[in-house]
Enzyme design. Structure first.
Site, short mmCIF file in Angstrom:
data_model
loop_
_atom_site.label_atom_id
_atom_site.label_comp_id
_atom_site.label_asym_id
_atom_site.label_seq_id
_atom_site.Cartn_x
_atom_site.Cartn_y
_atom_site.Cartn_z
N LEU A 13 0.74 -1.32 -0.17
CA LEU A 13 -0.07 0.33 -0.31
C LEU A 13 0.82 1.09 0.15
O LEU A 13 0.47 2.03 -1.06
CB LEU A 13 -0.71 -0.14 1.40
CG LEU A 13 -1.80 -1.08 1.41
CD1 LEU A 13 -2.57 -1.19 2.47
CD2 LEU A 13 -3.04 -0.72 0.27
N ASN A 14 1.85 0.97 1.04
CA ASN A 14 3.04 2.19 1.27
C ASN A 14 4.99 1.66 0.82
O ASN A 14 4.53 0.36 1.12
CB ASN A 14 2.94 3.05 1.84
CG ASN A 14 1.69 3.59 2.58
OD1 ASN A 14 0.76 4.88 1.55
ND2 ASN A 14 0.30 3.47 3.05
N PRO B 7 47.62 -6.88 25.19
CA PRO B 7 47.34 -6.19 27.37
C PRO B 7 47.29 -7.32 28.03
O PRO B 7 47.51 -7.39 29.33
CB PRO B 7 47.96 -5.49 27.49
CG PRO B 7 46.64 -4.95 26.79
CD PRO B 7 46.22 -5.45 25.39
N ASP C 93 53.99 -16.98 26.04
CA ASP C 93 55.22 -16.39 27.25
C ASP C 93 53.66 -16.21 28.11
O ASP C 93 53.17 -16.33 28.18
CB ASP C 93 55.79 -15.44 27.02
CG ASP C 93 55.10 -14.39 26.63
OD1 ASP C 93 54.04 -13.91 27.11
OD2 ASP C 93 55.96 -13.04 25.57
N GLY D 52 47.12 -5.13 33.80
CA GLY D 52 46.45 -4.42 33.33
C GLY D 52 45.38 -4.53 32.44
O GLY D 52 45.73 -6.05 31.08
N LYS E 200 58.41 -16.13 29.87
CA LYS E 200 59.22 -15.50 29.47
C LYS E 200 58.60 -14.38 30.59
O LYS E 200 57.35 -14.33 30.73
CB LYS E 200 59.47 -14.60 28.09
CG LYS E 200 60.87 -15.41 27.33
CD LYS E 200 61.22 -14.39 25.65
CE LYS E 200 61.53 -13.37 26.33
NZ LYS E 200 61.85 -12.39 25.70
N MET F 3 58.98 -3.53 31.74
CA MET F 3 59.80 -3.95 32.71
C MET F 3 60.64 -2.97 34.00
O MET F 3 61.52 -3.05 33.83
CB MET F 3 61.01 -4.17 32.37
CG MET F 3 59.96 -5.91 31.28
SD MET F 3 61.04 -6.63 29.59
CE MET F 3 61.07 -4.82 28.53
N THR G 160 49.69 -2.61 22.30
CA THR G 160 50.64 -3.13 23.50
C THR G 160 50.36 -2.38 24.23
O THR G 160 49.02 -1.58 24.99
CB THR G 160 52.09 -1.65 22.93
OG1 THR G 160 52.86 -1.95 23.83
CG2 THR G 160 51.27 -0.60 22.59
N ALA G 161 51.14 -2.77 25.17
CA ALA G 161 50.59 -2.78 27.75
C ALA G 161 50.79 -0.50 27.45
O ALA G 161 49.63 -0.80 28.13
CB ALA G 161 51.31 -3.05 28.42
#
Length: 457
Positions: free
Chosen positions: A43-44, A225, A248, A411, A270, A382, A331-332
């Site tokens: 209809l529309n 992270p 690690d 974090g 590590k 570090m 990256t952290a």
């Protein structure tokens, strides 16, 4: 099985949609993409239908449902907001043996529309049989993240090579091994995505000329992270394809749970101040496993090229002629600052940011004079064991003693903890924190009280 999954060839075939609203527009878009010759009866109509009609992409029939429009159709969709009209469409289609979809009424429909992952010519359809569309959508979203956007280009290119493959390789086994190499070749996929014809041709010729025994490779992947949600889509795809993952301590358990279940895992442990496996031995593990023909993922916390010794690992592979690629990670510094409410740059406080390692080679020394300058943010990786030295040196070279500092432990994870104070307290604050942790120094740290959001969740 209540529904048979099929893929319909609708190109240049008549199809009908009854309805002119938003839902009908979404269905129309799909049929147009499939090349259907489309008529829409309502209809529309919302404006998009008029645009399509003016461009000659479909035919609009304004007015009540006209079942004679079904006479030449292969497929119909009822997409009005009137259940009675939708049922009339379904009944009329049924009497003509025409498949009909009724939106939001699977029991009244003779076919249902799945959630679609489109990597044409590769198509993946997901359906819950109409019982749980939200579940189907969530599964589709998960699959979307696993399938690279350029997969369709790879599939199309494979189609162009089929005749050559059949001619060059006599047995089905040889052809299968070739295609397995072809479809996991990241360099080829990236070259196709970049429309780099020269690189595509070079990689293709190399694939045809190499022995069919699988050639090993190494992919260096940044895991981010901590929060598994910060792993990139490409990183996820790589760990899902790995034969072996070398990882690690900084890679979270949540991320390791995403690794392909039958992949071998090698923990190299590590961390700053302690190497469960010496770096040279890690280099040799990567080399040895790749030489066995395996697809090796070296999974590293953060970004592998930012204090991750990724460059050293790749130099070993490069010297041995092992193919490699790199998937960057968050990256952290970026992740930990964001999750702590500390912007690394700010118009009023910091026009630059410096990423600094606190873990130097023997005899190494930082440029303390430049590090102590105003209007910048320092991020020490570090640096816990050197926190007292960092405090002493920065003050000695002119940094104000009341400069805000923050230490971010674990974090972006649920175990994240942030301690903060001023520069004269840095050595003392470091005694309250355990590795892995990041030290942030700068006026931007003072914004944490206003901008901290993560610890409030």
């Amino acid at each position: 099985m209540d529904h048979l999954p099929i893929f319909c060839q609708l190109r240049d075939r008549d199809c009908l949609i009854v309805g002119g609203g938003d839902v009908a527009e979404r269905k129309a878009r799909l049929l147009l993409e499939a090349g259907a010759r489309l008529t829409v009866n309502a209809l529309n109509f919302i404006p998009q239908f008029t645009v399509w009609a003016n461009e000659g992409m479909l035919t609009l029939v304004e007015g009540p449902f006209d079942e004679t429009l079904l006479d030449s159709c292969w497929l119909a969709i009822a997409a009005t907001d009137d259940d009675t009209v939708n049922q009339r469409v379904s009944d009329a289609a049924e009497s003509r043996r025409i498949f009909c979809n009724v939106v939001d009424a699977p029991k009244a429909a003779s076919f249902i529309m799945p959630s679609i992952i489109d990597r044409s010519p590769l198509m993946v359809a997901v359906s819950s049989g109409g019982t749980s569309p939200v579940l189907a959508r969530l599964l589709r979203e998960k699959l979307e993240s696993l399938l690279p956007q350029h997969l369709g280009q790879v599939a199309r290119y494979a189609g162009q090579l089929r005749a050559r493959v059949k001619k060059q390789f006599a047995t089905m086994g040889e052809r299968r091994r070739f295609w397995e190499k072809f479809f996991v070749n990241d360099r080829l996929a990236q070259s196709l995505a970049n429309a780099d014809e020269k690189a595509v041709n070079a990689t293709t010729e190399r694939l045809f000329s190499e022995p069919l025994d699988h050639r090993g490779e190494v992919v260096l992947v940044g895991a981010g992270p901590g929060d598994a949600g910060l792993l990139t889509l490409k990183g996820l795809q790589q760990i899902q394809q790995a034969d072996i993952v070398v990882y690690d301590r900084l890679v979270s358990d949540d991320i390791m749970n995403l690794v392909r279940r039958d992949a071998d895992r090698v923990f190299v442990g590590k961390r700053a101040g302690y190497h469960c496996v010496p770096q040279e031995e890690i280099n040799q593990i990567l080399l040895r496993e790749a030489q066995k023909g395996k697809r090796v993922v070296r999974l590293k916390g953060g970004d592998p090229f930012i204090f991750g010794r990724g460059g050293e690992e790749l130099e070993t592979l490069c010297h041995a002629g092992i193919p490699f690629s790199v998937v960057p990670g968050i990256t952290a510094a970026s992740g930990c600052s964001a999750y702590s409410g500390i912007p690394l740059t700010h118009r009023d406080y910091a026009q630059s940011v410096r990423l600094v390692t606190g873990h130097l080679k023997t005899g190494g020394e930082l440029d303390w004079e430049n590090l102590a300058a105003e209007k910048q943010t320092l991020v020490f990786y570090m640096g816990l064991n050197q926190a007292a030295t960092i405090q002493e040196k920065l003050i000695a070279f002119g940094m104000q003693a009341d400069m805000p500092v923050a230490l971010v432990e674990n974090g972006t994870s649920v175990k994240q903890r942030v301690v903060h104070g001023v520069l004269t307290q840095l050595g003392e604050l470091a005694q309250q924190v355990e590795s892995p942790a990041l030290i942030i120094v700068g006026r931007v740290v003072a914004l944490r009280d206003k901008l901290n959001w993560f610890s409030n969740h």
